[in-house]
Design a protein around this motif. Structure first.
Motif, short mmCIF file in Angstrom:
data_model
loop_
_atom_site.label_atom_id
_atom_site.label_comp_id
_atom_site.label_asym_id
_atom_site.label_seq_id
_atom_site.Cartn_x
_atom_site.Cartn_y
_atom_site.Cartn_z
N GLY A 90 0.83 -1.21 0.00
CA GLY A 90 0.00 0.00 0.00
C GLY A 90 0.85 1.25 0.00
N LEU A 91 0.20 2.34 0.32
CA LEU A 91 0.87 3.64 0.39
C LEU A 91 1.25 3.93 1.84
CD1 LEU A 91 1.67 6.38 -0.91
CD2 LEU A 91 -0.69 7.13 -0.45
N VAL A 92 2.49 4.32 2.04
CA VAL A 92 2.97 4.61 3.39
C VAL A 92 3.89 5.82 3.32
CG1 VAL A 92 4.89 2.97 3.17
CG2 VAL A 92 4.10 3.63 5.44
N GLN A 93 3.88 6.62 4.37
CA GLN A 93 4.73 7.81 4.40
C GLN A 93 6.16 7.43 4.76
OE1 GLN A 93 2.97 10.63 7.12
NE2 GLN A 93 1.54 11.37 5.57
N PRO A 110 11.55 6.51 0.42
CA PRO A 110 10.99 6.56 -0.94
C PRO A 110 11.64 5.54 -1.88
CG PRO A 110 11.27 8.78 -0.11
CD PRO A 110 11.89 7.87 0.91
N THR A 128 10.10 2.09 -2.65
CA THR A 128 8.95 1.95 -3.54
C THR A 128 9.25 0.94 -4.63
OG1 THR A 128 8.18 4.22 -3.15
CG2 THR A 128 7.50 3.17 -5.21
N GLN A 154 2.21 -4.04 -4.47
CA GLN A 154 2.82 -2.73 -4.66
C GLN A 154 3.03 -2.05 -3.31
OE1 GLN A 154 3.73 -0.94 -7.65
NE2 GLN A 154 4.67 0.42 -6.13
N VAL A 155 4.23 -1.55 -3.11
CA VAL A 155 4.55 -0.71 -1.96
C VAL A 155 4.98 0.65 -2.49
CG1 VAL A 155 6.11 -0.34 -0.01
CG2 VAL A 155 5.18 -2.63 -0.46
N THR A 156 4.31 1.69 -2.04
CA THR A 156 4.64 3.05 -2.44
C THR A 156 4.93 3.89 -1.20
OG1 THR A 156 3.21 2.89 -4.38
CG2 THR A 156 3.89 5.10 -3.70
N VAL A 157 6.12 4.46 -1.15
CA VAL A 157 6.53 5.29 -0.02
C VAL A 157 6.55 6.73 -0.50
CG1 VAL A 157 8.25 5.73 1.74
CG2 VAL A 157 7.91 3.40 0.87
N SER A 158 5.63 7.51 0.02
CA SER A 158 5.50 8.90 -0.43
C SER A 158 4.74 9.71 0.60
CB SER A 158 4.76 8.94 -1.77
OG SER A 158 4.53 10.28 -2.17
N SER A 159 5.10 10.98 0.69
CA SER A 159 4.36 11.88 1.58
C SER A 159 3.25 12.60 0.82
CB SER A 159 5.32 12.89 2.20
OG SER A 159 6.04 13.57 1.20
#
Length: 121
Positions: free
Chosen positions: A10-13, A88, A91, A116-121
């Motif tokens: 998933g999406l994580v900061q 980031p 990702t 999918q792994v997405t690292v974003s703020s």
């Protein structure tokens, strides 16, 4: 049908955590080393971590040492990748892979479909 299924992406900061899971259907993982790989856009697939069948031997890529932890629960037929302090550059699509034998040096026998792994703020 023999399958490996990843979940937990998933999406994580940046600085956050995720736990990826790898489940097997139609076969037991207990006798196989299991590895996590990842592939970022425009880059080759790279090994992230591996755990042998007993769980006593574990390897990590230098880029994730001290941040990621691989583990397995043979009773549940599951393997996990705990991702802490993500960056980031983590990702990517993450894949679990069952090795042909008990050791991480064995070739890959089966691949999961990826998560999918997405690292974003």
């Amino acid at each position: 049908q023999l399958q490996l299924v990843e979940s937990g992406g998933g999406l994580v900061q940046p600085g956050g955590s995720l736990r990826l899971s790898c489940a097997a259907s139609a076969f037991t993982l207990n006798n196989n080393a299991i590895a996590w790989f990842r592939q970022a856009p425009g880059k080759e697939r790279e090994g992230v971590s591996c755990i042998n069948s007993s769980g006593h031997t574990i390897t990590y890529a230098d880029s994730v040492k001290g941040r990621f932890t691989i583990s397995r629960d043979n009773a549940k037929n599951m393997v996990y990748l705990q991702m802490n302090s993500v960056k980031p550059e983590d990702t990517a699509i993450y894949y679990c892979a069952a090795k042909r034998g008990a050791l991480c040096a064995s070739p890959v026998n089966y691949w999961g479909q990826g998560t999918q792994v997405t690292v974003s703020s």
